[in-house]
Design an enzyme around this catalytic site. Structure first.
Site, mmCIF file in Angstrom:
data_model
loop_
_atom_site.group_PDB
_atom_site.id
_atom_site.type_symbol
_atom_site.label_atom_id
_atom_site.label_comp_id
_atom_site.label_asym_id
_atom_site.label_seq_id
_atom_site.Cartn_x
_atom_site.Cartn_y
_atom_site.Cartn_z
ATOM 1 N N GLY A 130 47.047 30.093 43.099
ATOM 2 C CA GLY A 130 45.984 31.088 43.183
ATOM 3 C C GLY A 130 45.169 31.103 41.914
ATOM 4 N N TYR A 156 21.665 51.468 36.364
ATOM 5 C CA TYR A 156 23.081 51.577 36.727
ATOM 6 C C TYR A 156 23.975 50.902 35.709
ATOM 7 C CZ TYR A 156 27.324 51.472 39.486
ATOM 8 O OH TYR A 156 28.609 51.631 39.913
ATOM 9 N N ARG A 157 24.982 51.652 35.250
ATOM 10 C CA ARG A 157 25.932 51.109 34.265
ATOM 11 C C ARG A 157 27.220 50.726 34.975
ATOM 12 N NH1 ARG A 157 23.356 49.251 32.251
ATOM 13 N NH2 ARG A 157 21.761 49.813 30.771
ATOM 14 N N GLU A 190 54.106 21.460 37.525
ATOM 15 C CA GLU A 190 54.836 21.059 38.717
ATOM 16 C C GLU A 190 54.268 21.725 39.979
ATOM 17 O OE1 GLU A 190 57.852 18.431 39.728
ATOM 18 O OE2 GLU A 190 57.149 19.010 37.722
ATOM 19 N N GLU A 241 39.877 27.693 45.690
ATOM 20 C CA GLU A 241 41.264 27.593 45.252
ATOM 21 C C GLU A 241 42.026 26.553 46.063
ATOM 22 O OE1 GLU A 241 42.917 28.728 42.774
ATOM 23 O OE2 GLU A 241 41.321 29.993 41.967
ATOM 24 N N GLU A 262 43.749 23.286 44.479
ATOM 25 C CA GLU A 262 45.206 23.121 44.475
ATOM 26 C C GLU A 262 45.673 21.939 45.313
ATOM 27 O OE1 GLU A 262 47.042 24.917 42.571
ATOM 28 O OE2 GLU A 262 45.803 26.652 42.100
#
Lengths: 237, 237
Positions: A57, A13-14, A135, A80, A84
DNA sequence: CCAAAAGTGTTATTTATACACCCATGT
DNA sequence: ACATGGGTGTATAAATAACACTTTTGG
């Protein structure tokens, strides 16, 4: 189940045959401070939308090597969130919606799988914006500054979601400290719905939750500007 | 707004720097026939899961050339729906959830942005399975056959979604013909919720919707096994 | 003492639930 | 005539909404 012909198919499979989109995981991180709904925003250091505010994100990590497919989507959202805010537990996180307009990002095709998180106010002081970013700040969720990409629409979608869910789910308890008074919980409902809630009637709903075992008395009292109030806690089953 | 430094940045941007996932758009196409919830399934002609049943779907088209970013996500869902059923309008379509476990597809990393569609029973005879695929058939949604990938979980999620939404949205009207009797609408509620609905009480709810202008009388009557029933129609605003 | 907010009670209206019954129609 | 399912009514409980009132505290 997995026959030899299937094995051969997979080996041949490619995956690179067709162009693929980038997939971002964006977060609407909400809390309530001083009876106001706040959202955590970051200032963009790079193009596009350099200098503008945006939802935090990052990109979904997809393995490069065969056999390594990368991280699960929900794991990416948790990562994430951790990156954050520094918070790794005790935060409610839920997938919101996937935004996929073809030109929502001027760089290239980027899908955004948006999630929203609810941070209890007692955890807000512990939030430590992650290393490399510039910030980071809490903003009024209802009157956000100009936002990059389609992040304004994502934010609106998140606010509509919690407004719709607060009456028939437990999400309100994710926006009060571990112990809370009736008025504190009522304030959450007022802020999320943007409408006044009658104290007497809300108390009745509250007492029904106590009868149902959803909430229980907690020891101690909360000092207020006047008569101290009883405190309760949410009973996680 | 778009300064020259931003233009230069975008011109130099290398989209291929990081590996990307494939993005599939899979459809849970539901209808009600003979008081049974049915889901449209296709038989897979290729590996993996060759010969097994699966939800219809396809890959999101992402432009290959610079400046061509491909189709919007919701346009892809509509296109798939059209390709698989031949229906291009009058079908309710909504994004459901994005499934992103890293190994949900053995070929390569594939995200599935699942949608669900509600096909009115009067449109079912018009469904023409699209060209190239093999076997296509309606199956009992509650007792599906073995399904490829994580499609069983996707199906369950869709069923849970419509169960949760039927009481406070208009989706029930997407599962009855343009004109319908009280009992026909009640049957939809019963099938979706999997629970008996009292005819007298349901009638009261129905009459309230008539008073609210949500439903109106339609001319004619529906012949039944006994006394002919009045027919109504949903008033789209 | 007094303002402020906690906590309590009253009443009317609407909605949910269970269930009994009448009525028109095709067979 | 009669079974079937359409159509109607009734009684009770529970939830919602508007609002008046009492109590307890800090200042």
């Amino acid at each position: 189940m997995s026959g030899t012909s299937e094995k051969r198919f997979l080996a041949r499979y490619r995956a690179e045959a067709f162009p693929r989109p980038s997939v971002a995981v964006d977060l609407v991180i909400l809390t309530i401070v001083d009876c106001e709904l706040r959202v955590l925003l970051v200032e963009r250091k790079e193009h596009p939308f350099r200098g503008e505010w945006a939802l935090p994100g990052g990109f979904l990590r997809v393995g490069a090597k065969r056999g390594d497919f990368g991280e699960d989507l929900d794991a990416a959202a948790e990562r994430e969130l951790r990156e954050e805010t520094g918070l790794s537990s005790g935060v409610y996180l839920e997938q919101l919606y996937t935004f996929g307009k073809a030109n929502r990002d001027p760089r290239t095709r980027v899908l955004s799988v948006a999630h929203y998180a609810l941070v209890r106010p007692d955890l807000v002081p512990l939030v430590r914006p992650g290393g490399d970013v510039g910030e980071v700040a809490w903003h009024e969720a209802r009157r956000p500054p100009r936002l990059a990409f389609d992040h304004r629409e994502i934010l609106q979608t998140a606010l509509a979601r919690i407004r719709g869910k607060i009456d028939y789910t437990d999400i309100a308890f994710e926006l009060v400290p571990p112990t809370f008074t009736i008025q504190e919980l009522r304030a959450v409902h007022e802020v999320v719905k943007g409408a006044h809630q009658d104290p007497g009637n809300f108390r009745k709903r509250f007492e029904r939750m106590v009868e149902d075992g959803l909430i229980e008395r907690a020891p101690g009292k909360r000092l207020t500007a006047s008569k101290p109030a009883r405190v309760y806690r949410f009973r996680r089953e």
